[in-house]
Design a protein around this motif. Sequence first.
Motif, PDB file in Angstrom:
ATOM      1  N   GLY A 294     -21.507  70.436  44.144  1.00  0.00           N
ATOM      2  CA  GLY A 294     -20.910  70.501  45.486  1.00  0.00           C
ATOM      3  C   GLY A 294     -20.360  68.960  46.009  1.00  0.00           C
ATOM      4  N   ASP A 295     -21.178  67.810  45.085  1.00  0.00           N
ATOM      5  CA  ASP A 295     -20.592  66.619  45.502  1.00  0.00           C
ATOM      6  C   ASP A 295     -19.746  66.087  44.442  1.00  0.00           C
ATOM      7  N   GLY A 296     -19.062  67.008  43.653  1.00  0.00           N
ATOM      8  CA  GLY A 296     -18.044  66.647  42.486  1.00  0.00           C
ATOM      9  C   GLY A 296     -18.599  66.337  41.337  1.00  0.00           C
ATOM     10  N   ASN A 297     -19.867  66.307  41.126  1.00  0.00           N
ATOM     11  CA  ASN A 297     -20.306  66.028  39.632  1.00  0.00           C
ATOM     12  C   ASN A 297     -20.201  67.014  38.680  1.00  0.00           C
ATOM     13  N   ARG A 298     -19.910  66.608  37.334  1.00  0.00           N
ATOM     14  CA  ARG A 298     -19.909  67.622  36.493  1.00  0.00           C
ATOM     15  C   ARG A 298     -21.221  68.393  36.109  1.00  0.00           C
ATOM     16  N   GLU A 299     -21.174  69.358  35.856  1.00  0.00           N
ATOM     17  CA  GLU A 299     -22.664  69.970  35.616  1.00  0.00           C
ATOM     18  C   GLU A 299     -22.568  70.953  34.099  1.00  0.00           C
ATOM     19  N   PHE A 300     -23.680  71.117  33.674  1.00  0.00           N
ATOM     20  CA  PHE A 300     -23.805  71.750  32.392  1.00  0.00           C
ATOM     21  C   PHE A 300     -24.746  72.833  32.389  1.00  0.00           C
ATOM     22  N   PHE A 301     -24.633  73.749  31.306  1.00  0.00           N
ATOM     23  CA  PHE A 301     -25.820  74.818  30.940  1.00  0.00           C
ATOM     24  C   PHE A 301     -26.602  74.444  29.818  1.00  0.00           C
ATOM     25  N   ILE A 302     -27.592  74.540  29.708  1.00  0.00           N
ATOM     26  CA  ILE A 302     -28.532  74.432  28.265  1.00  0.00           C
ATOM     27  C   ILE A 302     -29.050  75.766  28.043  1.00  0.00           C
ATOM     28  N   CYS A 303     -29.069  76.517  27.039  1.00  0.00           N
ATOM     29  CA  CYS A 303     -29.477  77.729  26.477  1.00  0.00           C
ATOM     30  C   CYS A 303     -30.420  77.639  25.394  1.00  0.00           C
ATOM     31  N   ALA A 304     -31.573  78.193  25.425  1.00  0.00           N
ATOM     32  CA  ALA A 304     -32.369  77.942  24.262  1.00  0.00           C
ATOM     33  C   ALA A 304     -33.363  79.450  24.271  1.00  0.00           C
ATOM     34  N   ARG A 305     -33.707  79.625  22.949  1.00  0.00           N
ATOM     35  CA  ARG A 305     -34.691  80.728  22.462  1.00  0.00           C
ATOM     36  C   ARG A 305     -35.934  80.404  22.116  1.00  0.00           C
ATOM     37  N   LYS A 306     -37.023  81.145  22.547  1.00  0.00           N
ATOM     38  CA  LYS A 306     -38.243  80.887  22.015  1.00  0.00           C
ATOM     39  C   LYS A 306     -38.589  81.704  20.656  1.00  0.00           C
ATOM     40  N   PRO A 307     -38.795  81.158  19.628  1.00  0.00           N
ATOM     41  CA  PRO A 307     -38.821  82.197  18.194  1.00  0.00           C
ATOM     42  C   PRO A 307     -39.717  83.296  18.547  1.00  0.00           C
TER      43      PRO A 307
END
Length: 307
Positions: A294-307
């Motif tokens: 909402g403030d204009g910052n770029r955002e990211f997602f990280i996805c990980a799995r538990k073995p």
Amino acid sequence: MRADQLLVQRNLASTRSQAQRLIANGVQWLKGVEWKTVTKNGDDIPLDADIKLLDDSEARYVSRGGLKLEAALKQVGLNVTGLACLDVGQSTGGFTDCLLQHGAASVVGVDVGSAQLHPKLRADPRVLCVEKVNARALVADDLVAAYEQSIGEDGQFSRVSIHAPFGANLEEVNPLPNEFYAPEGGGFKPDLVLDEDDQVVESEFKPEFDLIVADLSFISQTLVLPAVVPLLKSGGTLLTLVKPQFELQPGQVGKGGIVKDASFYPLIEKRLREACEALGLNVTAWFNSPIDGGDGNREFFICARKP
């Protein structure tokens, strides 16, 4: 009434900020036989006017966080139907709303604040809201205690919100007002074992989750992951929204909390990948959030799995 206020009053928007985004995307109201476009948030509209949203995507969830998570689920091809989920940094409940609308069986939400969760989610028996808990120090016993405190006198899960300062004895917390009770049934169905004093000694609720999502502010995820990853089942998925301004040192963030130097993004990715791997997770994806903060910052997602 002001256009943004009327949208909230008519339940077309959850908040005025959401209403204002809807107006920016296009809102019309019927004046006589013609549709008149709302040009600004403060436009006066008759209370009984017919209203038409030209783009209702902003109203699909209780907050725009739901749109972010929806896009992320699609990006990684994750089907959440029937999953037990933990939402860290629940706040208004955009992520929770998205998960439920996509078929999640239940969502336990944790937030350091209180009184933020949208009323429709607070009243949903599939949701257990645990407030005033610092996720950095979250342990399984916190969730078990919250769940057991939510069992009504009839032995059914009924209370969907726990208000207790972090570290408080939940048995000493005053009962919630009636409006915080939900219908019987839903995602949390207890199978309780009681002792001779009718105290819970065992329940089917286990703080183990198929999916953990997070939308955190004012704290680095590297400080929170060590507490929440142990709650993830083997084979489970971690999917979190990364806000760069909270992963950097104050001197690395520009005026207004905006990260203007894109060279920091790879450093943040490396740091979070290493944090996940140190906790035994396999990182499967890192990608841009399709919706900026909402403030204009770029955002990211990280996805990980538990073995």
